[in-house]
Motif scaffolding. Sequence first.
Motif, PDB file in Angstrom:
ATOM      1  N   LEU A  31      -3.293   4.384  -1.771  1.00 50.12           N
ATOM      2  CA  LEU A  31      -2.445   4.231  -2.305  1.00 50.12           C
ATOM      3  C   LEU A  31      -1.772   5.936  -2.601  1.00 50.12           C
ATOM      4  O   LEU A  31      -2.352   5.615  -3.504  1.00 50.12           O
ATOM      5  CB  LEU A  31      -1.743   3.238  -2.826  1.00 50.12           C
ATOM      6  N   ILE A  84      -5.065   4.874  -6.069  1.00 50.07           N
ATOM      7  CA  ILE A  84      -3.967   5.671  -6.492  1.00 50.07           C
ATOM      8  C   ILE A  84      -3.818   7.119  -6.471  1.00 50.07           C
ATOM      9  O   ILE A  84      -4.385   7.583  -7.604  1.00 50.07           O
ATOM     10  CB  ILE A  84      -3.385   4.592  -7.174  1.00 50.07           C
ATOM     11  N   ILE A 118      -7.596   5.707 -10.244  1.00 49.62           N
ATOM     12  CA  ILE A 118      -6.369   6.309 -10.566  1.00 49.62           C
ATOM     13  C   ILE A 118      -5.551   7.160 -10.503  1.00 49.62           C
ATOM     14  O   ILE A 118      -6.124   7.904 -12.100  1.00 49.62           O
ATOM     15  CB  ILE A 118      -5.585   5.392 -10.802  1.00 49.62           C
TER      16      ILE A 118
END
Length: 401
Positions: A31, A84, A118
Amino acid sequence: MIHDSSASPLIFGGAAQSPRAALPVLPPLALYIHIPWCVRKCPYCDFNSHTASPVLPEEEYVDTLLADLDQDLHAVYDRELSSIFFGGGTPSLFSAEALGRLLKGVEQRIPFASDIEITLEANPGTFEQEKFRAYRALGINRLSIGIQSFQEEKLKALGRIHNGDEAVRAAGMARQAGFDNFNLDLMHGLPDQSLDDALNDLRQAIALKPTHLSWYQLTLEPNTVFWNQPPTLPEDDTLWDIQEAGQALLAEHGYAQYEVSAYAQPGRAARHNLNYWSFGDFIGIGAGAHGKLSHPDGRIVRTWKTRLPKDYLNPAKSFQAGEKALTNEELPFEFLMNALRLTEGVEARLYPERTGLPLESLAEGRREAEQSGLLQVEPSRLAATLRGQLFLNDLLQNFLT
């Protein structure tokens, strides 16, 4: 929040295609989240970034990001998120509360891998110790810090808001906040930069012991201040000397080059970027974000979102500005444009797995590239030679139809 999905036209690939094999396994899913605001727009920057107002619309933007994500959930197909990446702009302008609410909303929609990476992009001028401790507590476990240079005159020429001392302190603050994995972003080939200037920057970066370094040459991009008012850049011979000496220095200190401009300590390559370069899938949400999504029937679709923040936040407009299904003719170039950036390339089996096309569809271009010394003669891998890495555009021309 209701966005009218018919408010903006969609752009699809051309005429009907011959059937493409169903994908045996869908690629890993990542993402990308775009935060489009900066304190100030840099003169070299061609990213979708906009000068921030005194008060950012954090709550409204998070709501819109989650609504945007909802419209892409059909392409998840029960996968979990492997990584992410918060990019920008300057994502570290957002509060930990806003990013925490966003991450919680994302995880409620798509499960996170147990070892998810992340990453948050941050600029030294936005570092605050407590704020970054709070980011780390949210589960953000990697930083990418935009240093560019440690030298005052170079930072001023680049329009950066931080100084050299702040750049040095930022790395220490990142470590104190609990980040044991962070990247430093550094440029070379800067206005009036000498070989010694460039190597001094690199030595200072290495001394801060980041796990990863993005070290790349400044290029003048259209639609930037530098494009319209070009600064005086080093001569080609100096640029070549900087590249050779810098790569040797990085290798000497244990930073292995694994991509055109990416160097990492062992086991610290950026997983999010590796997913891009190995033709993995990624959902892109936020103003101007791009995505690439595969479907079990073999369709591979690139998407892009509404670019201007005011339009992206407007409920009467579509999140999505367009999409394009990649054709059989486009896929060889699209795949190799990413995979051949990796210094070791990729296993050849990845091509049919990620495109649905047989490996034989590369045969003619592969033979020509091998004969010209640009592609390694290795049946089980697709990898550029050292010469091919230097002349990547020439190598890719063999796969254009």
